[in-house]
Design a protein around this motif. Structure first.
Motif, PDB file in Angstrom:
ATOM      1  N   GLY A 271       0.289  -1.915   6.438  1.00  0.00           N
ATOM      2  CA  GLY A 271       0.853  -2.769   5.402  1.00  0.00           C
ATOM      3  C   GLY A 271      -0.123  -3.698   4.716  1.00  0.00           C
ATOM      4  O   GLY A 271       0.243  -4.324   3.723  1.00  0.00           O
ATOM      5  N   TYR A 272      -1.356  -3.814   5.212  1.00  0.00           N
ATOM      6  CA  TYR A 272      -2.331  -4.711   4.577  1.00  0.00           C
ATOM      7  C   TYR A 272      -3.087  -3.941   3.516  1.00  0.00           C
ATOM      8  O   TYR A 272      -3.900  -3.073   3.821  1.00  0.00           O
ATOM      9  CB  TYR A 272      -3.288  -5.282   5.630  1.00  0.00           C
ATOM     10  CG  TYR A 272      -4.192  -6.363   5.091  1.00  0.00           C
ATOM     11  CD1 TYR A 272      -3.695  -7.626   4.804  1.00  0.00           C
ATOM     12  CD2 TYR A 272      -5.543  -6.116   4.864  1.00  0.00           C
ATOM     13  CE1 TYR A 272      -4.519  -8.627   4.304  1.00  0.00           C
ATOM     14  CE2 TYR A 272      -6.369  -7.112   4.366  1.00  0.00           C
ATOM     15  CZ  TYR A 272      -5.857  -8.366   4.083  1.00  0.00           C
ATOM     16  OH  TYR A 272      -6.664  -9.354   3.579  1.00  0.00           O
ATOM     17  N   GLN A 273      -2.825  -4.250   2.233  1.00  0.00           N
ATOM     18  CA  GLN A 273      -3.351  -3.458   1.124  1.00  0.00           C
ATOM     19  C   GLN A 273      -4.089  -4.320   0.109  1.00  0.00           C
ATOM     20  O   GLN A 273      -4.070  -4.042  -1.090  1.00  0.00           O
ATOM     21  CB  GLN A 273      -2.202  -2.710   0.446  1.00  0.00           C
ATOM     22  CG  GLN A 273      -1.497  -1.707   1.347  1.00  0.00           C
ATOM     23  CD  GLN A 273      -2.394  -0.549   1.740  1.00  0.00           C
ATOM     24  OE1 GLN A 273      -3.335  -0.189   1.019  1.00  0.00           O
ATOM     25  NE2 GLN A 273      -2.124   0.057   2.892  1.00  0.00           N
ATOM     26  N   LEU A 274      -4.761  -5.357   0.568  1.00  0.00           N
ATOM     27  CA  LEU A 274      -5.513  -6.231  -0.322  1.00  0.00           C
ATOM     28  C   LEU A 274      -6.537  -5.436  -1.120  1.00  0.00           C
ATOM     29  O   LEU A 274      -7.327  -4.674  -0.566  1.00  0.00           O
ATOM     30  CB  LEU A 274      -6.230  -7.309   0.496  1.00  0.00           C
ATOM     31  CG  LEU A 274      -7.001  -8.355  -0.317  1.00  0.00           C
ATOM     32  CD1 LEU A 274      -6.040  -9.275  -1.055  1.00  0.00           C
ATOM     33  CD2 LEU A 274      -7.918  -9.175   0.603  1.00  0.00           C
ATOM     34  N   GLY A 275      -6.490  -5.598  -2.429  1.00  0.00           N
ATOM     35  CA  GLY A 275      -7.457  -4.949  -3.313  1.00  0.00           C
ATOM     36  C   GLY A 275      -7.075  -3.554  -3.755  1.00  0.00           C
ATOM     37  O   GLY A 275      -7.817  -2.929  -4.523  1.00  0.00           O
ATOM     38  N   ARG A 276      -5.889  -3.051  -3.347  1.00  0.00           N
ATOM     39  CA  ARG A 276      -5.541  -1.666  -3.637  1.00  0.00           C
ATOM     40  C   ARG A 276      -4.429  -1.525  -4.677  1.00  0.00           C
ATOM     41  O   ARG A 276      -3.964  -0.412  -4.942  1.00  0.00           O
ATOM     42  CB  ARG A 276      -5.129  -0.941  -2.351  1.00  0.00           C
ATOM     43  CG  ARG A 276      -6.242  -0.867  -1.311  1.00  0.00           C
ATOM     44  CD  ARG A 276      -5.917   0.171  -0.261  1.00  0.00           C
ATOM     45  NE  ARG A 276      -5.935   1.523  -0.818  1.00  0.00           N
ATOM     46  CZ  ARG A 276      -5.201   2.530  -0.341  1.00  0.00           C
ATOM     47  NH1 ARG A 276      -4.363   2.326   0.660  1.00  0.00           N
ATOM     48  NH2 ARG A 276      -5.282   3.727  -0.880  1.00  0.00           N
ATOM     49  N   PHE A 277      -4.021  -2.616  -5.269  1.00  0.00           N
ATOM     50  CA  PHE A 277      -2.997  -2.530  -6.303  1.00  0.00           C
ATOM     51  C   PHE A 277      -3.649  -2.153  -7.638  1.00  0.00           C
ATOM     52  O   PHE A 277      -4.865  -2.222  -7.794  1.00  0.00           O
ATOM     53  CB  PHE A 277      -2.222  -3.846  -6.394  1.00  0.00           C
ATOM     54  CG  PHE A 277      -1.176  -3.977  -5.326  1.00  0.00           C
ATOM     55  CD1 PHE A 277       0.161  -3.823  -5.620  1.00  0.00           C
ATOM     56  CD2 PHE A 277      -1.533  -4.213  -3.999  1.00  0.00           C
ATOM     57  CE1 PHE A 277       1.131  -3.901  -4.635  1.00  0.00           C
ATOM     58  CE2 PHE A 277      -0.581  -4.298  -2.999  1.00  0.00           C
ATOM     59  CZ  PHE A 277       0.761  -4.140  -3.321  1.00  0.00           C
TER      60      PHE A 277
END
Length: 601
Positions: free
Chosen positions: A383-389
């Motif tokens: 669930g950790y998707q920092l920088g992937r949006f």
């Protein structure tokens, strides 16, 4: 992901025989209540129901009208019904919770497309008891007044200050706001409030949820309430306590703030609903379209949100409801949206940066112009998707938060801080970082440097809730630490975010999960630290008067040690600070003196 995938585009509209205006062209926007000169048409999706009744209310008197079915949609056109009419639904069908079927005609159901409600949600065990009638408990939706939308371009631009606030707590203790306005959206347009926002040079207020929410079932026995609103039922239904004037009030306050040069960003929750886990209440989607919730291989609800249920964004009807909600609020004039636990939006079931909802927002001529901010994580697997949006989205940057805190605590390096100060280029493309040192979730900024450990005993969970490993410490001078962290925030490239009250030293007594503490979130305007507030205002002015609001890429950066000499790898390893020299502005960071300065050159 289990559950049928349905293509509504291949089905005829349920309103093809209606002589009035055609349904809106967007998927899903033929649902809800739509008033026309000859009456109002009601439509609700319930693919597995055997019967659905429209319930019209005059006072407490309920009139039930059997709806007709076309495909998965049930509809009824009622002559002479006008805006202001109260209504709800009842649905019949199989009751088999083990197979994700929750039909119960005793349950009054809120329209998932409702825009306004006549009362707040109140938790009661009957809401989760099969066969118990809930007509006296569940709010009725209100047929909305049609309005002409004037969707101007967003006023807010990345790089300006985002000011996060809890609408109720922000003005409940404000001495200048009339008592009848305190705790409501209308208070934000009061001259004293606008003056405060302009003093801080706020680019946009980010409103914590103003849609109607319900208390988690464990809170009422503890004498607690959900004070933050992150437990919604219908995504566009405004909370009548926060916005008693409904959609008209929202539009008016957005316009008033815009006139003052301040944009509005709504914090919205699309990752779950307040119907919770298998033991939760039946209020809306659960009693109409339970396939909207993601389910595991054995039919169990998926809990990627930590709330007991997770909306299924692989389902096009969930996305249609989400898009309709965003368009509705965009037509009310808001600048954009912050998405709570936004990784859920990209799950189907695993996170995909190219998930359909992102493409649908990007292709929408209205939504593609809005400001889009992701909280880029959820508690689920991966669930950790920092920088992937997507590149057009801004993202909350928790690495910034933690690394800034570590530097001023004394155990973080100057090199890492420099990376965060320059927009976190190791994580993001230029300009996408939303920088913050504290937010609504976690310690307040003052408490970061006051409490080494959480003090959440009042929440009734044995101090086990909230973040157990926040970067915090007990500082001999927490005010100096707060100034240093705030100085770093305003000196950093990217979009700064400040939570209301942190500019004048608000405290929650070490509670880092105050979602269930209503009065604890009320800002103390009389007792505020005015010197700290003036310091923040000066920082905001210095940022606005420099290039920092507009710089997204460092193409002419000159890094210097505090003695003015060029930085070297060895100096970076030993540094307690640095100078960043850009054309027209110099930022100086000095850990020894707890000082951050922004100087025009």
């Amino acid at each position: 992901m289990e559950g049928e995938q349905r293509d509504t585009a291949s089905r005829s509209s349920p309103f093809t025989s209606y002589a009035g205006p055609p349904p809106p062209p967007w998927a899903g926007e033929d649902l809800g209540a739509h008033h026309h000169p000859t009456g109002t048409r009601f439509a609700v999706r319930s693919p597995h129901a055997t019967a659905v009744h429209l319930c019209l209310f005059t006072g407490d008197a309920e009139q039930r009208l059997p709806m007709s079915r076309t495909g998965d949609v049930w509809s009824f056109h009622v002559p002479h019904v006008r805006p202001g009419q109260r209504y709800a639904y009842r649905a019949e069908g199989p009751y088999a919770p083990a197979h994700d079927r929750w039909f119960d005609p005793a349950k009054l159901l809120v329209d998932p497309y409702a825009q306004e409600l006549d009362r707040r949600f109140t938790y009661d065990p009957r809401l989760a008891t099969h066969g118990a009638d809930t007509a006296d408990l569940v709010p009725r939706a209100i047929v909305p007044e049609p309005f002409d939308a004037h969707c101007e371009q967003p006023l807010f631009r990345p790089g300006r200050l985002v000011y996060e606030l809890n609408v109720r707590g922000f003005t409940m203790r404000h001495p200048d706001v009339p008592p009848e306005q305190r705790g409501t959206l209308a208070a934000l347009a009061h001259p004293a409030v606008v003056a405060h926002l302009r003093k801080l040079r706020v680019g946009a207020v980010e409103l914590m949820p103003i849609t109607a929410a319900i208390d988690e079932r464990h809170l009422p026995p503890l004498g607690l309430v959900n004070a933050w609103g992150y437990n919604p039922v219908a995504p566009m239904a405004l909370d009548p306590r926060l916005v008693p004037g409904g959609v008209a009030e929202l539009r008016a306050i957005v316009a008033a703030l815009r006139e003052a040069g301040i944009g509005v960003i709504l914090d919205l929750v699309f990752n779950h609903t307040g119907e919770s886990d298998a033991h939760g209440p039946t209020l809306s989607l659960r009693g109409l379209d339970p396939d909207a919730y993601a389910r595991g291989p054995h039919g169990e609800l998926i809990n990627d949100t930590g709330t007991g249920n997770t909306l299924n964004f692989a389902d096009p009807h969930v996305r249609a409801l989400t898009l309709a909600t965003l368009r509705h609020f965009a037509r009310c004039g808001v600048d954009g949206f912050r998405f709570d636990l936004a990784a859920v939006l990209g799950r189907g079931p695993g996170f995909d940066p190219a998930a359909p909802i992102f493409a649908e927002i990007a292709a929408d001529p209205l939504l593609s112009t809005r400001v889009l901010i992701a909280e880029p994580w959820d508690p689920g697997p991966g669930g950790y998707q920092l920088g992937r949006f997507p590149d057009a989205w801004l993202e909350w940057n928790d690495r910034y938060r933690d690394d800034v805190r570590r530097f001023w605590r004394g155990d973080g390096s100057a090199g890492v801080l420099a990376t965060r100060l320059c927009g976190s280029a190791d994580v993001f493309a230029a300009g996408r970082s939303v920088n913050f040192a504290a937010a609504h979730d976690g310690f307040t900024l003052r408490d970061v440097a006051t409490y080494a450990h959480r003090e959440n005993w009042a929440n009734g969970e044995g101090n086990r809730d909230g973040h157990a490993d926040e970067v915090s410490w007990t500082d001999p001078d927490p005010n100096a630490a707060a100034r240093a962290m705030l100085g770093t925030l305003f000196a950093s490239l990217g979009t700064p975010m400040l939570t209301a009250g942190d500019e004048f030293g608000r405290t929650q007594g070490g509670n880092n999960n105050a979602y269930c503490q209503d009065e604890l979130s009320w800002l103390d305007w009389e007792g505020r630290d005015r010197a700290l507030e003036d310091y923040i205002a000066a920082l905001a002015a210095a940022r606005a008067g420099s290039r920092l609001e507009d710089v997204t890429l460092l193409d002419e950066a000159d890094w210097r040690a505090l003695d003015g000499e060029p930085m070297t790898p060895e100096r970076w390893r030993q540094a307690d600070g640095f100078e960043l020299r850009l054309p027209g502005v110099t930022v100086r960071v000095d850990r020894a003196t707890r000082a951050v300065t922004i100087t025009r050159t």
